[in-house]
Design a protein around this motif. Structure first.
Motif, PDB file in Angstrom:
ATOM      1  N   ALA A 195      44.377   4.214  77.072  1.00 47.54           N
ATOM      2  CA  ALA A 195      44.230   3.399  78.281  1.00 47.54           C
ATOM      3  C   ALA A 195      42.816   3.523  78.832  1.00 47.54           C
ATOM      4  O   ALA A 195      42.203   2.525  79.244  1.00 47.54           O
ATOM      5  CB  ALA A 195      45.244   3.830  79.339  1.00 47.54           C
ATOM      6  N   SER A 196      42.273   4.749  78.820  1.00 40.43           N
ATOM      7  CA  SER A 196      40.896   4.955  79.295  1.00 40.43           C
ATOM      8  C   SER A 196      39.899   4.221  78.409  1.00 40.43           C
ATOM      9  O   SER A 196      38.950   3.601  78.903  1.00 40.43           O
ATOM     10  CB  SER A 196      40.569   6.446  79.317  1.00 40.43           C
ATOM     11  OG  SER A 196      41.361   7.125  80.261  1.00 40.43           O
ATOM     12  N   VAL A 223      46.685  16.802  69.749  1.00 39.28           N
ATOM     13  CA  VAL A 223      45.629  15.807  69.513  1.00 39.28           C
ATOM     14  C   VAL A 223      46.177  14.405  69.732  1.00 39.28           C
ATOM     15  O   VAL A 223      45.537  13.568  70.388  1.00 39.28           O
ATOM     16  CB  VAL A 223      45.058  15.946  68.082  1.00 39.28           C
ATOM     17  CG1 VAL A 223      44.189  14.743  67.734  1.00 39.28           C
ATOM     18  CG2 VAL A 223      44.248  17.222  67.952  1.00 39.28           C
ATOM     19  N   PHE A 224      47.357  14.137  69.196  1.00 43.20           N
ATOM     20  CA  PHE A 224      47.953  12.806  69.345  1.00 43.20           C
ATOM     21  C   PHE A 224      48.237  12.497  70.807  1.00 43.20           C
ATOM     22  O   PHE A 224      48.037  11.364  71.268  1.00 43.20           O
ATOM     23  CB  PHE A 224      49.233  12.703  68.516  1.00 43.20           C
ATOM     24  CG  PHE A 224      48.992  12.581  67.041  1.00 43.20           C
ATOM     25  CD1 PHE A 224      48.031  11.708  66.563  1.00 43.20           C
ATOM     26  CD2 PHE A 224      49.702  13.339  66.128  1.00 43.20           C
ATOM     27  CE1 PHE A 224      47.786  11.585  65.199  1.00 43.20           C
ATOM     28  CE2 PHE A 224      49.472  13.234  64.767  1.00 43.20           C
ATOM     29  CZ  PHE A 224      48.509  12.362  64.293  1.00 43.20           C
ATOM     30  N   VAL A 225      48.716  13.497  71.553  1.00 41.48           N
ATOM     31  CA  VAL A 225      48.977  13.289  72.983  1.00 41.48           C
ATOM     32  C   VAL A 225      47.669  12.973  73.701  1.00 41.48           C
ATOM     33  O   VAL A 225      47.592  12.042  74.510  1.00 41.48           O
ATOM     34  CB  VAL A 225      49.651  14.534  73.604  1.00 41.48           C
ATOM     35  CG1 VAL A 225      49.677  14.414  75.127  1.00 41.48           C
ATOM     36  CG2 VAL A 225      51.063  14.697  73.072  1.00 41.48           C
ATOM     37  N   MET A 226      46.625  13.748  73.403  1.00 42.87           N
ATOM     38  CA  MET A 226      45.328  13.527  74.048  1.00 42.87           C
ATOM     39  C   MET A 226      44.757  12.159  73.697  1.00 42.87           C
ATOM     40  O   MET A 226      44.239  11.439  74.566  1.00 42.87           O
ATOM     41  CB  MET A 226      44.346  14.625  73.625  1.00 42.87           C
ATOM     42  CG  MET A 226      42.932  14.457  74.189  1.00 42.87           C
ATOM     43  SD  MET A 226      42.864  14.526  75.985  1.00 42.87           S
ATOM     44  CE  MET A 226      43.139  16.275  76.243  1.00 42.87           C
ATOM     45  N   ILE A 227      44.855  11.785  72.433  1.00 44.34           N
ATOM     46  CA  ILE A 227      44.336  10.481  72.007  1.00 44.34           C
ATOM     47  C   ILE A 227      45.132   9.357  72.671  1.00 44.34           C
ATOM     48  O   ILE A 227      44.563   8.363  73.139  1.00 44.34           O
ATOM     49  CB  ILE A 227      44.381  10.350  70.473  1.00 44.34           C
ATOM     50  CG1 ILE A 227      43.364  11.297  69.832  1.00 44.34           C
ATOM     51  CG2 ILE A 227      44.096   8.910  70.041  1.00 44.34           C
ATOM     52  CD1 ILE A 227      43.430  11.351  68.327  1.00 44.34           C
ATOM     53  N   ALA A 265      50.112   6.724  84.434  1.00 44.77           N
ATOM     54  CA  ALA A 265      49.496   7.616  85.423  1.00 44.77           C
ATOM     55  C   ALA A 265      48.018   7.342  85.633  1.00 44.77           C
ATOM     56  O   ALA A 265      47.549   7.278  86.779  1.00 44.77           O
ATOM     57  CB  ALA A 265      49.696   9.075  84.997  1.00 44.77           C
ATOM     58  N   PHE A 266      47.261   7.153  84.565  1.00 48.26           N
ATOM     59  CA  PHE A 266      45.812   7.096  84.719  1.00 48.26           C
ATOM     60  C   PHE A 266      45.311   5.890  85.511  1.00 48.26           C
ATOM     61  O   PHE A 266      44.363   6.025  86.291  1.00 48.26           O
ATOM     62  CB  PHE A 266      45.137   7.180  83.349  1.00 48.26           C
ATOM     63  CG  PHE A 266      45.128   8.579  82.810  1.00 48.26           C
ATOM     64  CD1 PHE A 266      44.299   9.539  83.349  1.00 48.26           C
ATOM     65  CD2 PHE A 266      45.988   8.953  81.789  1.00 48.26           C
ATOM     66  CE1 PHE A 266      44.302  10.835  82.874  1.00 48.26           C
ATOM     67  CE2 PHE A 266      46.003  10.239  81.308  1.00 48.26           C
ATOM     68  CZ  PHE A 266      45.164  11.197  81.856  1.00 48.26           C
ATOM     69  N   PRO A 267      45.908   4.694  85.365  1.00 49.56           N
ATOM     70  CA  PRO A 267      45.454   3.601  86.236  1.00 49.56           C
ATOM     71  C   PRO A 267      45.687   3.875  87.720  1.00 49.56           C
ATOM     72  O   PRO A 267      45.042   3.263  88.576  1.00 49.56           O
ATOM     73  CB  PRO A 267      46.298   2.404  85.748  1.00 49.56           C
ATOM     74  CG  PRO A 267      46.613   2.722  84.331  1.00 49.56           C
ATOM     75  CD  PRO A 267      46.818   4.205  84.311  1.00 49.56           C
ATOM     76  N   VAL A 294      34.354   3.226  89.652  1.00 47.10           N
ATOM     77  CA  VAL A 294      34.081   4.660  89.786  1.00 47.10           C
ATOM     78  C   VAL A 294      35.022   5.467  88.892  1.00 47.10           C
ATOM     79  O   VAL A 294      34.608   6.402  88.208  1.00 47.10           O
ATOM     80  CB  VAL A 294      34.224   5.103  91.258  1.00 47.10           C
ATOM     81  CG1 VAL A 294      34.180   6.621  91.372  1.00 47.10           C
ATOM     82  CG2 VAL A 294      33.128   4.477  92.108  1.00 47.10           C
ATOM     83  N   THR A 295      36.302   5.083  88.871  1.00 47.34           N
ATOM     84  CA  THR A 295      37.283   5.785  88.041  1.00 47.34           C
ATOM     85  C   THR A 295      36.920   5.675  86.566  1.00 47.34           C
ATOM     86  O   THR A 295      37.031   6.639  85.802  1.00 47.34           O
ATOM     87  CB  THR A 295      38.692   5.214  88.264  1.00 47.34           C
ATOM     88  OG1 THR A 295      39.016   5.306  89.653  1.00 47.34           O
ATOM     89  CG2 THR A 295      39.729   5.984  87.470  1.00 47.34           C
ATOM     90  N   ARG A 296      36.484   4.505  86.150  1.00 46.44           N
ATOM     91  CA  ARG A 296      36.136   4.294  84.740  1.00 46.44           C
ATOM     92  C   ARG A 296      34.930   5.151  84.339  1.00 46.44           C
ATOM     93  O   ARG A 296      34.862   5.641  83.212  1.00 46.44           O
ATOM     94  CB  ARG A 296      35.822   2.816  84.492  1.00 46.44           C
ATOM     95  CG  ARG A 296      37.063   1.927  84.596  1.00 46.44           C
ATOM     96  CD  ARG A 296      36.679   0.452  84.683  1.00 46.44           C
ATOM     97  NE  ARG A 296      37.733  -0.340  85.297  1.00 46.44           N
ATOM     98  CZ  ARG A 296      38.457  -1.257  84.661  1.00 46.44           C
ATOM     99  NH1 ARG A 296      38.262  -1.484  83.387  1.00 46.44           N
ATOM    100  NH2 ARG A 296      39.390  -1.931  85.310  1.00 46.44           N
ATOM    101  N   MET A 297      33.998   5.347  85.270  1.00 47.79           N
ATOM    102  CA  MET A 297      32.798   6.109  84.938  1.00 47.79           C
ATOM    103  C   MET A 297      33.004   7.615  85.092  1.00 47.79           C
ATOM    104  O   MET A 297      32.133   8.396  84.688  1.00 47.79           O
ATOM    105  CB  MET A 297      31.631   5.659  85.823  1.00 47.79           C
ATOM    106  CG  MET A 297      31.193   4.238  85.551  1.00 47.79           C
ATOM    107  SD  MET A 297      29.686   3.793  86.425  1.00 47.79           S
ATOM    108  CE  MET A 297      28.483   4.809  85.586  1.00 47.79           C
TER     109      MET A 297
END
Length: 583
Positions: free
Chosen positions: A302-303, A293-297, A185-187, A114-117
């Protein structure tokens, strides 16, 4: 990974190409405006030439209009490309998940998928839009502004060059530290989603045991972990703004001081100085945009990895090159079958299983908890592949069949009964989408579901809530049995599917099966002896091995486990696991 993600752009390639083109056009027009402004000051205002002011001013208006148009179109195409990219990602992930075997599904948690989608795809959508727009605009603006600055005054432009190098170093340090925290954080969103999913699905148990405070505390902890990591990341990123402002104001002071001296020495005009100050802002703002942009990329790496894992995951159960498209009958053969869920498992789940079941037979399966009853029947419809030996249906190895053909002829009523939101008819037609209402009613009569359905005001059009929460466990089981019967299968597997119905109803269902579908092979997993004693033959499983196989009378005479269970249930009311059952 990049190749996998790029393949999802598909029909949005045109939008993805037009976006950077319009962004570059916007930058060119923005770069031209300060140059025209310098001309107005030097050749118009200073010389009192009103005609020159009007002409160049008109060109500035044209350039501004082109810049506005290009910016709007870049935003429009960028939004279409990024949202379309995200849509394709979700669609492809969902479609690929539908092809997964149970072994593939076991690799991922539900919350993780669900998190991945959701969260991960949203990160990629934002990153893709930033790449198309900012990753084009920022370098182009930086290069154009720097080129114009050197064209006007190489001496003053060197200040920008030094500032760019120093600021680039600071931003590199910020990105390095922020990236580490974002990757951690994201995982953690998997844990958060798992807590929400578990709590909502088990809300009745939570309330029954008055554990709301405990669940709230657990959720707070999972949410707090994400909060702490994101705060750490933002505490690093926050240095971006002051570093940028310090550099901008320092450059403005140096350019103003050096430029004023050059104006006094007549080596620079007032208009050129104003243009340089404007280009100063363009250059340094471009750097700031690049840093974001670099921070966002980096946040999205990980995503991207997690999404690519799902897209690249391939089912380990595939059709052969020339699959068999017809199941002849419901006969089943297990030939020296050994099976384990993991290749490196210390002990197999099933060991050296040998069975021969004739088409149309009714077979009972008994065994204690963990004796691998469900594992045994899962191999028949090829939900898993065996490690050794073979499973045959209709005299043909199940690995030679077309998967859809095989599974359409093997109906399974699982231990955990699942109903979907919709009417009773909608749920029944999962078995056969073209089934008429009369066919649905007949299947429900066989499953002893017709009686309680007719007590509902809307009868077969009664709406079933998500998960079947507005029907009882026994009613849910009977609806699932009826749904399976609508497939008109050659093999019907009931995996402890009458545990929630009373003994009398259980007997009615078995009698209806014997009279109405005699040609269908029926496998009945049960804990009650009464559910299987009328079967043609009964399998007794013990620790993944066949302990006994025969009729009720034969097992009573020759099998100690079966005899103990029978005596405990008919005499003392015990169950399989309490006496003689394999644990």
């Amino acid at each position: 990974m990049l190749k996998t993600l790029a393949a999802q752009i598909k029909e949005f390639k045109r939008d993805s190409i037009l976006t950077p083109i319009f962004m570059i056009l916007e930058v060119l027009m923005e770069t031209l405006i300060p140059f025209l402004m310098a001309s107005i000051i030097d050749n118009g205002v200073n010389k009192g030439d009103i005609h020159h002011i009007y002409v160049v001013g008109a060109w500035m208006v044209v350039a501004a209009c082109f810049s506005l148009f290009a910016g709007i179109m870049g935003g429009k195409y960028g939004a279409r490309a990024s949202t379309g990219f995200a849509r394709n990602l979700r669609k492809s992930m969902f479609e690929n998940i539908q092809t997964f075997s149970f072994a593939n599904i076991d690799k991922y948690s539900t919350a993780g998928l669900v998190t991945r989608m959701t969260t991960d795809v949203t990160n990629l959508q934002n990153a893709y839009q930033m790449i198309l727009r900012m990753c084009t605009r920022a370098p182009a603006s930086l290069i154009c502004a720097m080129a114009m600055s050197f064209f006007i005054s190489p001496k003053l432009a060197s200040v920008y060059l030094i500032a760019v190098i120093l600021l680039g170093g600071v931003l590199a340090i910020i990105i390095r530290f922020a990236t580490r925290y974002f990757n951690e954080a994201f995982p953690k969103y998997d844990d958060l989603n798992a807590r929400v999913q578990e709590n909502v699905s088990a809300i009745r148990v939570v309330k029954a045991y008055v554990r709301e405070d405990h669940e709230a505390s657990t959720f707070k902890k999972a949410s707090g972990n994400i909060y702490k990591l994101l705060v750490k990341a933002e505490n690093v990123v926050v240095f971006n703004a002051p570093a940028m402002q310090f550099t901008v104001y320092t450059c403005i002071l140096l350019i103003s001081w050096l430029g004023a001296k050059m104006i006094v020495n007549s080596s620079l005009t007032t208009g050129e100085l104003m243009s340089l100050l404007t280009y100063c802002m363009n250059i340094l703002m471009s750097l700031m945009m690049l840093s974001m942009v670099f921070v966002m990329i980096t946040m999205s790496v990980a995503s991207a990895r997690r999404v690519s894992e799902v897209l690249n995951e391939k089912s380990n159960l595939n059709n052969p090159k020339h699959p068999v498209m017809e199941v002849k009958d419901g006969s089943i053969t297990f030939d020296h079958v050994t099976f384990s869920y993991k290749e490196d498992a210390a002990e197999p789940v099933l060991s050296d299983i040998n069975l021969s079941i004739h088409s149309g037979e009714t077979i009972g399966i008994l065994g204690g908890t963990g004796s691998s009853k469900s594992s045994l029947v899962n191999l028949i419809s090829r939900l898993y592949d065996v490690n050794e030996g073979s499973v045959s249906v209709g005299g043909i190895d199940v690995r030679k069949y077309d998967l859809d053909t095989l599974r359409n002829q093997v109906a399974v009523v699982l231990q955990k009964n699942v109903l979907f939101s919709g009417t009773i008819l909608d749920n029944l037609r999962w078995g056969d989408k073209n089934a008429t209402e009369e066919e649905c009613i007949r299947a429900c009569k066989l499953a002893c579901a017709d009686d309680f359905i007719n007590t509902f005001p809307d009868k077969y059009n009664t709406y079933i809530e998500q998960g079947g929460t507005n029907v009882s466990g026994g009613q849910k089981q009977r609806l699932c049995i009826a749904r399976a019967l609508l497939k008109k299968p050659k093999i019907l597997i009931l995996d402890d599917s009458t545990s929630a119905v009373d003994t009398a109803t259980d007997a009615k269902i078995r009698k209806a099966f014997a009279e109405e579908i005699p040609g269908t092979t029926k496998l009945i997993i049960a804990q009650r002896i009464s559910s299987v004693q009328s079967a043609d033959r009964i399998i007794v499983l013990d620790e993944g091995k066949i302990n006994g196989f025969g009729t009720h009378e034969e097992l009573l005479a020759n099998n100690a486990i079966y005899r103990d269970v029978y005596e405990s249930q008919t005499g003392g009311g015990g169950d399989f696991d309490e006496n003689g059952g394999a644990q």
